[in-house]
Design an enzyme around this catalytic site. Structure first.
Site, mmCIF file in Angstrom:
data_model
loop_
_atom_site.group_PDB
_atom_site.id
_atom_site.type_symbol
_atom_site.label_atom_id
_atom_site.label_comp_id
_atom_site.label_asym_id
_atom_site.label_seq_id
_atom_site.Cartn_x
_atom_site.Cartn_y
_atom_site.Cartn_z
ATOM 1 N N LYS A 95 4.618 -0.823 9.870
ATOM 2 C CA LYS A 95 3.147 -0.864 9.867
ATOM 3 C C LYS A 95 2.633 -1.891 10.880
ATOM 4 C CE LYS A 95 2.850 0.724 5.072
ATOM 5 N NZ LYS A 95 2.607 0.415 3.645
ATOM 6 N N GLN A 140 1.612 -4.533 -0.349
ATOM 7 C CA GLN A 140 2.735 -3.598 -0.360
ATOM 8 C C GLN A 140 3.310 -3.480 -1.775
ATOM 9 O OE1 GLN A 140 3.600 -1.664 2.195
ATOM 10 N NE2 GLN A 140 5.277 -0.704 1.090
ATOM 11 N N ASP A 189 -5.638 1.041 1.597
ATOM 12 C CA ASP A 189 -4.665 1.913 0.930
ATOM 13 C C ASP A 189 -5.355 2.932 0.022
ATOM 14 O OD1 ASP A 189 -1.893 1.752 1.451
ATOM 15 O OD2 ASP A 189 -1.801 -0.254 0.564
HETATM 16 N N1 GUN Z 1 4.567 1.520 -1.403
HETATM 17 C C1 GUN Z 1 4.960 2.778 -1.125
HETATM 18 N N2 GUN Z 1 4.014 3.410 -0.406
HETATM 19 C C2 GUN Z 1 3.013 2.526 -0.219
HETATM 20 C C3 GUN Z 1 1.766 2.609 0.455
HETATM 21 O O1 GUN Z 1 1.362 3.625 1.018
HETATM 22 N N3 GUN Z 1 1.028 1.474 0.433
HETATM 23 C C4 GUN Z 1 1.438 0.346 -0.200
HETATM 24 N N4 GUN Z 1 0.625 -0.708 -0.184
HETATM 25 N N5 GUN Z 1 2.575 0.250 -0.839
HETATM 26 C C5 GUN Z 1 3.364 1.336 -0.839
#
Ligand code: GUN
Length: 285
Positions: free
Chosen positions: A49, A93, A116
């Site tokens: 990311k 996350q 998100d």
């Molecule tokens: N854990 C697995 N997928 C995601 C996501 O798209 N965003 C976040 N913040 N955590 C995750």
């Protein structure tokens, strides 16, 4: 036909980069992220990311926090980021360590910085057909893959496998909406579903998002179905999806690979949401 998520994501990133390059404002978009604990998969996802942000001109501010951090410390940090006018997006996350109450953390993020799309206000608006500030990145990425591949979901039977808050539930909400980019019939199946195969083999679009390596076999798939694989699993040191690709691909009209399918689109949509948040903030000030 393989739906090349990696290539589509590169197109999206290029478009985002061009938009960011043409911004005539005083500050760049900024994504803040919280990476808590040692979960190796989470570290890898966040690395991708951050790399994508750099590539297109989004700044990042990272908080890599101890596995033992307290709930209060996490909430305090999020409260500060909520108030910081330079911060456009806040990413926490997942998953979080056991002592942290994830629901409380998600609810503490300012819904206008919730890139998100996990906050109940955003999920609730999505479900009700009111415009959310943000739609969760994986569902949005799948929507974008179909859109850019000229695949319509209108009147189609979409079977979603898995009911996570991050993927299954918002996917169902997104594709059941009354608009030309959705209008699908939705079935959502899960670990307690009886006669699972009888439901999946009726799918025009089958979306596997239950986190079970190579679970979907060819007998579960209708001839000519569109198969979207959200799974990312490690098996014998190899990355595999929730679909047995070798078996299912010959039967599907379209299929996403793992890696190089949904994963890169999730990241692209995070950056798209961050730019959207930036634009929202610039309008507000
Ligand atoms: N854990 C697995 N997928 C995601 C996501 O798209 N965003 C976040 N913040 N955590 C995750």
């Amino acid at each position: 036909m393989i739906l090349n998520g990696k290539k589509i994501a590169e197109e999206v990133l290029l478009e985002l980069k061009q938009k960011i390059d043409s911004l005539k404002t005083k500050r760049p978009p900024l994504l803040a992220y919280l990476l808590i604990g040692e979960n190796p998969a989470s570290h890898i996802y966040v690395k991708y990311k951050v790399k994508a942000c750099k590539q297109i001109g989004i700044q990042t501010r990272g908080f890599e926090l101890s596995q033992n951090i307290s709930q209060g410390e996490v909430l305090q940090l999020i409260a500060e980021l909520n108030l910081d006018p330079l911060v456009d997006g806040i990413l926490v996350q997942m998953p979080l360590p056991p002592q942290i109450n994830s629901q409380q953390v998600i609810e503490s993020v300012d819904p206008t910085k919730d890139v998100d799309g996990f906050h109940p206000l955003n999920i609730g608006r999505l479900l009700l057909g009111y415009e959310p500030y943000f739609i969760p990145c994986t569902p949005l990425g799948i929507h974008e893959i179909l859109l850019r591949s000229n695949i319509s979901t209108v009147g189609k039977h979409i079977v979603i496998m898995g009911r996570s808050n991050i993927v299954g539930k918002p996917l169902a909400a997104l594709f059941m909406q009354k608009n030309n980019l959705a209008n699908a019939t939705i079935s959502l199946v899960h670990s307690y579903t009886e006669n699972l195969d009888q439901i999946t083999e009726q799918a025009d679009v089958l979306i596997a998002a239950m986190g079970n390596p190579e679970f979907v076999q060819s007998a579960m798939v209708k001839n000519g179905a569109i198969v979207i694989d959200v799974g990312i699993n490690r098996k014998d040191k190899k990355l595999v999806g929730d679909v047995n690709f070798t078996e299912v691909a010959p039967k599907a009209s379209h299929i996403t690979p793992v890696p190089g399918g949904v994963g890169p689109m999730t990241i692209a949509m995070l950056l798209s949401n961050t730019l959207k948040s930036y634009q929202l903030r610039e309008q507000l000030t």
